[in-house]
Design an enzyme around this catalytic site. Structure first.
Site, PDB file in Angstrom:
ATOM      1  N   ASP A  99       5.515  -0.427  -6.261  1.00 13.49           N
ATOM      2  CA  ASP A  99       4.279  -0.986  -7.272  1.00 13.49           C
ATOM      3  C   ASP A  99       3.031  -0.136  -6.665  1.00 13.49           C
ATOM      4  O   ASP A  99       1.978  -0.051  -7.546  1.00 13.49           O
ATOM      5  CB  ASP A  99       3.747  -2.348  -7.068  1.00 13.49           C
ATOM      6  CG  ASP A  99       2.973  -2.876  -7.898  1.00 13.49           C
ATOM      7  OD1 ASP A  99       3.004  -2.772  -9.301  1.00 13.49           O
ATOM      8  OD2 ASP A  99       1.845  -3.220  -7.468  1.00 13.49           O
TER       9      ASP A  99
ATOM     10  N   ARG B 164       0.699  -1.022  -0.077  1.00 11.43           N
ATOM     11  CA  ARG B 164       0.080   0.008  -0.041  1.00 11.43           C
ATOM     12  C   ARG B 164       0.869   1.025   0.236  1.00 11.43           C
ATOM     13  O   ARG B 164       1.884   1.217   0.771  1.00 11.43           O
ATOM     14  CB  ARG B 164      -0.899  -0.082   1.124  1.00 11.43           C
ATOM     15  CG  ARG B 164      -2.045  -1.000   1.213  1.00 11.43           C
ATOM     16  CD  ARG B 164      -2.995  -0.580   0.066  1.00 11.43           C
ATOM     17  NE  ARG B 164      -4.185  -1.741   0.004  1.00 11.43           N
ATOM     18  CZ  ARG B 164      -4.020  -2.554  -0.853  1.00 11.43           C
ATOM     19  NH1 ARG B 164      -3.076  -2.847  -1.600  1.00 11.43           N
ATOM     20  NH2 ARG B 164      -5.358  -3.576  -0.965  1.00 11.43           N
TER      21      ARG B 164
ATOM     22  N   HIS C   1       0.881  -0.681  -9.908  1.00  3.93           N
ATOM     23  CA  HIS C   1       0.025  -1.304  -9.110  1.00  3.93           C
ATOM     24  C   HIS C   1      -0.302  -2.593 -10.095  1.00  3.93           C
ATOM     25  O   HIS C   1      -1.637  -3.046 -10.198  1.00  3.93           O
ATOM     26  CB  HIS C   1      -1.256  -0.592  -8.709  1.00  3.93           C
ATOM     27  CG  HIS C   1      -2.086  -1.185  -7.307  1.00  3.93           C
ATOM     28  ND1 HIS C   1      -2.297  -0.386  -6.410  1.00  3.93           N
ATOM     29  CD2 HIS C   1      -2.032  -2.460  -7.073  1.00  3.93           C
ATOM     30  CE1 HIS C   1      -2.775  -1.315  -5.412  1.00  3.93           C
ATOM     31  NE2 HIS C   1      -2.449  -2.470  -5.756  1.00  3.93           N
TER      32      HIS C   1
ATOM     33  N   GLU D 229      -1.801   7.462  -5.826  1.00  7.21           N
ATOM     34  CA  GLU D 229      -2.152   6.765  -7.218  1.00  7.21           C
ATOM     35  C   GLU D 229      -3.435   6.910  -7.776  1.00  7.21           C
ATOM     36  O   GLU D 229      -3.490   6.532  -9.023  1.00  7.21           O
ATOM     37  CB  GLU D 229      -1.733   5.260  -7.106  1.00  7.21           C
ATOM     38  CG  GLU D 229      -2.572   4.497  -6.172  1.00  7.21           C
ATOM     39  CD  GLU D 229      -2.125   2.909  -6.335  1.00  7.21           C
ATOM     40  OE1 GLU D 229      -2.850   2.204  -6.221  1.00  7.21           O
ATOM     41  OE2 GLU D 229      -1.049   2.807  -5.688  1.00  7.21           O
TER      42      GLU D 229
END
Length: 331
Positions: free
Chosen positions: A259, A235, A296, A264
């Site tokens: 990631d 996260r 992600h 985001e």
């Protein structure tokens, strides 16, 4: 029985079609649009909705479903932090998520990206693209020579530990809830400070909770070894990205594989190639030779997508039939 699915992508359609074939008694309709107060009307007549999105499930969205007589919602993902649970409680919503769809997908991504940072594949690739075939100074570090600190040893963390041990790396772990099998192996340290002090590479595998907010920050980075590598496939809000950038600038942090990003939503999973890129911090990180950014996508494998669709639709059907489902979110 009728289920309406939102945000169905092309890569999800095969799994959805298979589920529909296996459940001819259920009427299924779907759209590629995300669920919001306006698109909620598309689900009129449905008994449950199946969803996947970064948009918030706001009071307005949940109210729109309630007014259609719908109070069953199955998420095709893990995270539930974008649900207004107060409104969901008021309307007696049954909600499910897919807590375990493919731990291997995310663990493999963490291992691969971490190894790429250690072996400096990004600057090496750039050299080769320019026909610079010299070795130095792009020298790598062997995975087996590193101590990996795994924060969070649940499904994903445990798989990652197995992968890293396959490389021959030393692995230590920290978790509030210890796995008996891993404890028997002597994996655990008692404090995060111990993990920070001993780890060459640190990988995060914990949920987004208030107590985990910005757990990687200026103070904790200072406790880490010089030339530490950080991996975050969990996260975005686990990291204070400004502190991480400072660590990269100072050389304290050797490299970063990320990631996820705290900001985001609205940025990831969108093509910016013909638009002005709106986030200077991410643009800066993408440009760095010692940083690997993915939008992600650690979860994004054929196996994971199949499980997310199948398990969420199974949960929707269970809700409609009044059956129990292990994927129900207790809130």
């Amino acid at each position: 029985m009728k289920i309406f699915a939102y945000g169905i992508r092309e890569d999800e359609q095969n799994a959805l079609n298979e589920w529909m074939t296996n459940h001819p008694e259920v009427e299924v309709d779907y759209t590629d649009k995300l669920l919001d107060p306006q698109t909620a009307q598309l689900a009129a007549g449905a008994d449950a909705v199946d969803v996947y999105q970064q948009l918030a499930y706001t009071p307005e969205t949940l109210t729109a479903l309630h007014e259609l007589g719908i109070n069953k919602m199955s998420l095709r993902n893990v995270g539930t932090d974008n649900i207004d649970f107060e409104t969901a409680r008021r309307y007696d919503f049954s909600i499910s998520n897919v807590a375990v769809y493919s731990p291997n997908a995310i663990a493999e991504h963490a291992a691969i990206q971490g190894a790429r940072v250690l072996r400096q594949t990004k600057p090496l690739d750039r050299k080769i693209e320019n026909h610079d075939l010299r070795w130095a100074p792009t020298i790598g570090r062997e995975v087996r020579m590193q101590t990996f600190g795994i924060i969070g040893t649940g499904h994903i963390g445990h798989v990652l530990i197995d992968i890293l041990q396959g490389f021959g790396a030393k692995v230590i772990g920290y978790d509030v809830y210890r796995n008996p099998e891993l404890e028997a192996e002597g994996i655990y340290v008692d404090t995060l400070d111990e993990l920070y002090a001993q780890s060459d590479v640190i990988s995060l595998h914990v949920p987004s909770l208030p107590e985990n907010y910005h757990m990687i920050n200026k103070e904790t980075i200072a406790k880490m070894k010089d030339d530490v590598v950080l991996i975050n496939v969990s996260r975005g809000d686990l990291m204070d990205i400004d502190a991480v950038i400072d660590g990269l600038d100072s050389g304290k942090i050797f490299g970063l594989a990320m990631d996820v990003y705290e900001k985001e939503v609205g940025l990831f999973n969108k093509d910016w190639s013909h638009e002005t890129f709106p986030d200077e911090k991410i643009a800066d990180l993408i440009a760095r030779e010692n940083v690997l950014v993915t939008p992600h996508t650690a979860f994004y494998t054929t196996k994971a997508v199949y499980e997310m669709v199948t398990q969420s639709m199974d949960a929707s059907l269970a809700f409609i039939k009044g059956d129990e489902t292990a994927n129900e979110v207790k809130y």
